[in-house]
Structures are given as structure tokens and as C-alpha cells.
Design an enzyme around this catalytic site. Structure first.
Site, PDB file in Angstrom:
ATOM      1  N   HIS A  40       0.821  -1.209   0.000  1.00  0.00           N
ATOM      2  CA  HIS A  40       0.000   0.000   0.000  1.00  0.00           C
ATOM      3  C   HIS A  40       0.866   1.276   0.000  1.00  0.00           C
ATOM      4  O   HIS A  40       0.733   2.134  -0.876  1.00  0.00           O
ATOM      5  CB  HIS A  40      -0.894   0.022   1.246  1.00  0.00           C
TER       6      HIS A  40
HETATM    7  O1  RIB Z   1      -5.003   0.249   4.626  1.00  0.00           O
HETATM    8  C1  RIB Z   1      -3.622   0.186   4.428  1.00  0.00           C
HETATM    9  C2  RIB Z   1      -2.923   1.202   5.267  1.00  0.00           C
HETATM   10  O2  RIB Z   1      -3.174   0.945   6.642  1.00  0.00           O
HETATM   11  C3  RIB Z   1      -1.392   1.144   5.133  1.00  0.00           C
HETATM   12  O3  RIB Z   1      -0.873   2.431   5.300  1.00  0.00           O
HETATM   13  C4  RIB Z   1      -0.970   0.268   6.262  1.00  0.00           C
HETATM   14  O4  RIB Z   1       0.343   0.564   6.736  1.00  0.00           O
HETATM   15  C5  RIB Z   1      -1.966   0.647   7.311  1.00  0.00           C
HETATM   16  O5  RIB Z   1      -1.499   1.840   7.941  1.00  0.00           O
END
Ligand code: RIB
Ligand code: CA
Length: 313
Positions: free
Chosen positions: A239
Site C-alpha cells: 500500500h
Molecule cells: O489500509 C492500508 C494502510 O493501513 C497502510 O498504510 C498500512 O500501513 C496501514 O497503515
């Protein structure tokens, strides 16, 4: 000339990869890392950011400790389930060599933004509490930022509820403040980050890297176990690294300028991002929503840069 960037994060395994990618990319000049409560409590996200900077050979990089809780309402949970009790389970990294700097995250971001008005990009890959506080407490610095790029939101299904993505879900009021800020943020949501994935074979490949390979493979294999549990697939979503990759090579993402709102109600959709791509509801376009990605370009960039950073250690 390298683009000055501040990374606000909640390490977190994918945050750790994002920090390494930012440091490994000559297109970026990472000025500072700031931390926020999210995946794990603030003390852990801060220690983890310092650990990763030690791993990368950057114990000099400024680190500012930020908000230890969401703006208004406490969330029902965090992400220990996904990232482990430490937030970097599997990494095997030692205690950090130092503590955070004396400046609060908001003051550090404000100082750096005002030192170089219109030049600094703030990349936020955790809950947006620090960013909302900056907008409220230091509006002149908030406006001095060149750009805000956020990993957050989901238009086609969440990960903390059927509708809400974790970073927005953890502090919806903060996310709503940032989206309504007239700063036209780039929002990199789950719709594209779920396609920015590494396989077990990819992790085996990263495991071979000098210095970085062991910790990277260890934490990614831990992270993968959670993905198998949740999604039934031997993959790990990157992500946060995808948001950083967009700073390095904007063509990694396709963006749509549209109206985005955050549900701050206490209904079943709390923390949902409502993305009006058709312009049906008449709201003015207030964000650049990531609608597609070049997954192979992302993967190629990630492997190339992590290998270069490992070779430099
Ligand atoms: O939904 C994904 C996000 O939430 C990413 O930034 C992961 O590190 C968590 O913080
Ligand atoms: Ca994160």
C-alpha cells in the site's frame, strides 16, 4: 534536482518498505520522517521508523514524533493483527540507535515547509491526524506544501469494514479535514494498492539482498501470513510503497480529479471515502483519486531501488 519530501507514517511493515523506497530513490530528497499512531501505538511506530532508518544507514535523518491518538473519537482497534505486536514482526531489527528529535511532527513539517515554500511534498501513509493538525495549527505551513499525497481510502471495498480503509477509518475526522482543505490531495486507495503486490517468490528474491534482505523478507513473510488468512492468497500488498512510487514516477498511477468525501457518521460506513467520479452530486473536484496503476512498472521500480539501496550499505 531531487524533490524534497517528508514521509508521515505509522510503521507498519508496508510503511517500512515505503521508507526504504524513498531513501533509495535519487529523484527524492527525504527531508524527514514523522510518525503517528495507527498500525501500532505511537511509541512503536516511532521506534520502528528509527529502526528502519538505522537499517538503511540513515541514523542522521530527522524524525518527528506526532499524534498519539486520533483527533476526536478513539478507533475500535489498530492493526497489531496485521503487523504484529511490535508493528514490524519478523524483521528481527534491534532497538533503535537513537530517539526521535525534539520537535513535534507538526512543528517539524511546518518548519521544513516554510523553509522551502511551494517545494515540499508531504506523503502521508498512516492516519491523517498529523496532517489535519498541521492544517489547523499551522495553516500557513500547510498551504506552503507543494503537494499532499496520501495512501488512504477505498472506493470499491475497505479493509477495516466493507467500506472503510484503515488509515481513513482510524481517524475519519482528520481525513475529512484534509480532503476538505482545498489542497487537492492525491489519494492512493485500496482500489490500486491491492494490485501493488509481491508474491512469495518475490520475497525470496528480496531475501537475497545484502543487509536489507533478512529484515525485509522476515517482515514480509510475517505480513504475508496475514494476507493468506484474510484473502486466501500468497501475496502482500504494498500500500504505502505505491504512494511513494508515484512521487518517484508519476506514471505509475492514473489519477482522476473528482469530488471525495469522508463518512464521519457513526453508521456502518464510518470512515468510508465517497468518490464521485461521475460528478453527479455537483460537489467540486477536491482530490486526485488513483483509478489505475501500472503494476509492473511499480514492481520493477521497487526491486531496482531496493537492490540499489542494499548494494550501497
Ligand atoms: O489500509 C492500508 C494502510 O493501513 C497502510 O498504510 C498500512 O500501513 C496501514 O497503515
Ligand atoms: Ca501505513
Amino acid at each position: 534536482m531531487a524533490a524534497p519530501v517528508i514521509l508521515d507514517c505509522d510503521p507498519g511493515i508496508d510503511d517500512a518498505v515505503a521508507i526504504l523506497l524513498a531513501l533509495a530513490s535519487p529523484e527524492l530528497d527525504l527531508l524527514a520522517v514523522t510518525t503517528v499512531a495507527g498500525n501500532v501505538p505511537l511509541a512503536s511506530t516511532t521506534a520502528n521508523a528509527l529502526r528502519v532508518l538505522d537499517l538503511a544507514g540513515r541514523p542522521d535523518l530527522p524524525v518527528g514524533r506526532g499524534a498519539e491518538r486520533s483527533l476526536v473519537h478513539l478507533p475500535a482497534d489498530d492493526s497489531k493483527e496485521t503487523h504484529g505486536e511490535s508493528g514490524l514482526d519478523g524483521s528481527g531489527l534491534p532497538e533503535p540507535s537513537r530517539g526521535p528529535g525534539p520537535e513535534h511532527a507538526v512543528d517539524l513539517i511546518a518548519r521544513l515547509a516554510l523553509d522551502r515554500p511551494g517545494e515540499v511534498t508531504l506523503c502521508a501513509v498512516g492516519p491523517l491526524t498529523n496532517v489535519a493538525l498541521l492544517a489547523a495549527l499551522r495553516p500557513e505551513a500547510f498551504q506552503a506544501l507543494r503537494r499532499i499525497v496520501v495512501m488512504g481510502g477505498a472506493a470499491t471495498g475497505g479493509n477495516m469494514s466493507p467500506y472503510a480503509e484503515f488509515n481513513v477509518w482510524f481517524d475519519p475526522e482528520a481525513a475529512a479535514r484534509v480532503v476538505a482543505s482545498a489542497h487537492d490531495p492525491v489519494l492512493v486507495g485500496l482500489d490500486v494498492t491491492r494490485q501493488a503486490r509481491l508474491s512469495a517468490a518475490d520475497i525470496d528474491r528480496l531475501a537475497e539482498l545484502p543487509v536489507l534482505g533478512g529484515p525485509l523478507a522476515g517482515m514480509l513473510r510475517f505480513y504475508m501470513r496475514k494476507h493468506v488468512d484474510w484473502y486466501g492468497e500468497e501475496v502482500v500488498f504494498q500500500h504505502d510503497a505505491l504512494a511513494v512510487a508515484h512521487l518517484v514516477d508519476p506514471s505509475v498511477l492514473e489519477l482522476a480529479h473528482c469530488h471525495v468525501e469522508v463518512d464521519t457518521s457513526f453508521g456502518p460506513a464510518r470512515g468510508a471515502t465517497l468518490v464521485d467520479r461521475l460528478g453527479v452530486f455537483g460537489g467540486h473536484a477536491n482530490a486526485h483519486w488513483a483509478v489505475d496503476l501500472d503494476a509492473e512498472r511499480f514492481r520493477g521500480l521497487l526491486f531496482e531501488r531496493l537492490a540499489a539501496l542494499a548494494a550501497s550499505r
